[in-house]
Enzyme design. Structure first.
Site, PDB file in Angstrom:
ATOM      1  N   CYS A  65      41.708  37.952  28.269  1.00 32.83           N
ATOM      2  CA  CYS A  65      42.639  38.713  27.388  1.00 32.83           C
ATOM      3  C   CYS A  65      44.136  38.404  27.798  1.00 32.83           C
ATOM      4  O   CYS A  65      44.400  37.648  28.693  1.00 32.83           O
ATOM      5  CB  CYS A  65      42.296  39.957  27.282  1.00 32.83           C
ATOM      6  SG  CYS A  65      42.596  41.107  28.374  1.00 32.83           S
ATOM      7  N   HIS A  98      33.788  40.523  49.591  1.00 33.25           N
ATOM      8  CA  HIS A  98      33.643  41.977  49.926  1.00 33.25           C
ATOM      9  C   HIS A  98      32.871  42.667  48.843  1.00 33.25           C
ATOM     10  O   HIS A  98      32.337  43.515  48.923  1.00 33.25           O
ATOM     11  CB  HIS A  98      34.737  42.592  50.227  1.00 33.25           C
ATOM     12  CG  HIS A  98      35.740  42.270  51.628  1.00 33.25           C
ATOM     13  ND1 HIS A  98      36.767  42.713  52.102  1.00 33.25           N
ATOM     14  CD2 HIS A  98      35.147  41.196  52.088  1.00 33.25           C
ATOM     15  CE1 HIS A  98      36.690  42.021  53.232  1.00 33.25           C
ATOM     16  NE2 HIS A  98      35.980  41.148  53.356  1.00 33.25           N
TER      17      HIS A  98
HETATM   18  C1  RB5 Z   1      46.289  42.160  22.773  1.00 33.98           C
HETATM   19  O1  RB5 Z   1      47.669  42.162  22.291  1.00 33.98           O
HETATM   20  C2  RB5 Z   1      46.098  42.389  24.314  1.00 33.98           C
HETATM   21  O2  RB5 Z   1      46.291  43.975  24.344  1.00 33.98           O
HETATM   22  C3  RB5 Z   1      44.971  42.125  24.890  1.00 33.98           C
HETATM   23  O3  RB5 Z   1      44.732  40.728  24.922  1.00 33.98           O
HETATM   24  C4  RB5 Z   1      44.837  42.553  26.192  1.00 33.98           C
HETATM   25  O4  RB5 Z   1      46.017  42.187  27.098  1.00 33.98           O
HETATM   26  C5  RB5 Z   1      44.286  44.067  26.523  1.00 33.98           C
HETATM   27  O5  RB5 Z   1      44.300  44.438  27.617  1.00 33.98           O
END
Ligand code: RB5
Length: 146
Positions: A65, A98
């Site tokens: 993400c 670990h």
């Molecule tokens: C999206 O904007 C962002 O919040 C997501 O990709 C991530 O970083 C969330 O933890």
């Protein structure tokens, strides 16, 4: 190796890069999306991938993400999954040796593809050390049931 990979829009570009790299290396990669760079919620994608790892349908999972944090939080809610958001090779080696992590998370807005490549290689190529660490991993598993 059977690997499941997933991302939201913040990790989409890096996920595509890592998926193509792993497929070219001969890994059996299942991509659970996102399949475009449009905004999408990361929790369902991360949960689906994590459950595949927990069920043994994939040996390892890679989730991306923007920060690597959200997908790690979701993955760690799934019993049997140990996920770490790694930023360099050393912490990835330790997380395998670990903590026997089975899910690696990456921040698509925090690290470059060039930085991600050796991190992913360390995740896939490093064995868990066993011994005292195996006992501690078993204690993590036991905590899931309480
Ligand atoms: C999206 O904007 C962002 O919040 C997501 O990709 C991530 O970083 C969330 O933890």
């Amino acid at each position: 190796m059977r690997i499941v990979i997933g991302a939201d829009h913040g990790g989409f570009e890096l996920k595509e890069h890592v998926r193509d790299l792993l497929a070219a290396q001969g890994h059996e990669v299942t991509d659970v999306g996102a399949f475009t760079a449009e905004s999408v919620d990361y929790p369902p994608i991360a949960e689906r991938a994590a459950r595949m790892v927990a069920a043994g349908e994939a040996e390892r999972g890679i989730l991306v993400c923007g920060s690597g944090n959200g997908v790690a939080i979701v993955a760690n809610k799934v019993p049997g999954v140990r996920a770490v958001n790694a930023h360099d090779v050393d912490e990835t080696l330790l997380a395998r040796q670990h903590n026997a992590i089975n899910v690696l998370t990456l921040g698509g807005r925090r690290i470059t593809a060039a930085q991600a490549e050796p991190i992913v290689a360390a995740f896939l190529d490093t064995e868990a050390e066993g011994g005292r660490h195996e006992r501690r991993v078993a204690q993590i598993t036991a905590a899931e049931g309480r």
